[in-house]
Design a protein around this motif. Structure first.
Motif, PDB file in Angstrom:
ATOM      1  N   GLY A  26       0.692  -1.115   0.060  1.00 37.99           N
ATOM      2  CA  GLY A  26       0.128  -0.010   0.018  1.00 37.99           C
ATOM      3  C   GLY A  26       0.853   1.167   0.063  1.00 37.99           C
ATOM      4  N   ALA A  27       1.922   1.345   0.640  1.00 35.11           N
ATOM      5  CA  ALA A  27       2.726   2.370   0.836  1.00 35.11           C
ATOM      6  C   ALA A  27       3.410   2.803  -0.545  1.00 35.11           C
ATOM      7  CB  ALA A  27       3.779   2.146   2.120  1.00 35.11           C
ATOM      8  N   VAL A  28       4.067   1.622  -1.009  1.00 31.91           N
ATOM      9  CA  VAL A  28       4.703   1.805  -2.318  1.00 31.91           C
ATOM     10  C   VAL A  28       3.539   2.156  -3.223  1.00 31.91           C
ATOM     11  CG1 VAL A  28       6.003   0.655  -4.034  1.00 31.91           C
ATOM     12  CG2 VAL A  28       6.623   0.400  -1.699  1.00 31.91           C
ATOM     13  N   THR A  29       2.686   1.657  -3.462  1.00 31.88           N
ATOM     14  CA  THR A  29       1.532   1.894  -4.468  1.00 31.88           C
ATOM     15  C   THR A  29       1.210   3.535  -4.389  1.00 31.88           C
ATOM     16  OG1 THR A  29       0.880  -0.229  -4.365  1.00 31.88           O
ATOM     17  CG2 THR A  29      -0.872   1.238  -5.402  1.00 31.88           C
ATOM     18  N   ILE A  30       0.998   4.053  -3.175  1.00 31.08           N
ATOM     19  CA  ILE A  30       0.476   5.318  -2.729  1.00 31.08           C
ATOM     20  C   ILE A  30       1.458   6.121  -3.393  1.00 31.08           C
ATOM     21  CG2 ILE A  30      -0.168   7.012  -1.313  1.00 31.08           C
ATOM     22  CD1 ILE A  30      -1.807   4.798   0.092  1.00 31.08           C
ATOM     23  N   ALA A  31       3.103   5.832  -3.065  1.00 36.11           N
ATOM     24  CA  ALA A  31       3.888   6.800  -3.383  1.00 36.11           C
ATOM     25  C   ALA A  31       4.143   6.538  -4.828  1.00 36.11           C
ATOM     26  CB  ALA A  31       5.249   6.305  -2.528  1.00 36.11           C
ATOM     27  N   TRP A  32       3.968   5.651  -5.384  1.00 34.82           N
ATOM     28  CA  TRP A  32       3.954   5.590  -6.991  1.00 34.82           C
ATOM     29  C   TRP A  32       2.946   6.208  -7.973  1.00 34.82           C
ATOM     30  CZ3 TRP A  32       7.530   2.796  -9.959  1.00 34.82           C
ATOM     31  CH2 TRP A  32       7.391   2.692 -11.205  1.00 34.82           C
TER      32      TRP A  32
END
Length: 94
Positions: free
Chosen positions: A15-21
């Motif tokens: 979730g964190a990487v997806t949101i940042a991306w």
């Protein structure tokens, strides 16, 4: 449903990487999401599993899942409506 630390860490990392991306580069394609799951989520899950073991953090009843999704419904509806309107606007000749 038993919630363990490794499952929680897996979904939190993805979730964190997806949101940042999405904030930096825009939308993700399906293969990119799968790649993030393998490259980021899986190592985090393995590391947390080795550090914490197999212990259950808490038990979540199955009826709680729809309740947890309820706050996201207005955003899902607005996003779906915006995509549909964007497609209609793109199809119209200017």
């Amino acid at each position: 449903m038993d919630v363990r630390a490794d499952h929680l860490a897996f979904w939190a990392a993805i979730g964190a990487v997806t949101i940042a991306w999405e904030l930096r580069r825009g939308s993700l394609r399906m293969y990119q999401q799968s790649l993030i799951s393998l490259v980021v989520g899986l190592p985090v899950m393995i590391l947390v599993k080795r550090l914490t073991g197999e212990g259950v953090l808490f038990t979540l009843p199955l009826w709680a899942v729809p309740i947890l999704v309820l706050p996201a419904l207005p955003y899902i509806y607005a996003d779906t409506r915006a995509r549909r309107n964007a497609k209609l606007d793109a199809a119209r000749p200017h």
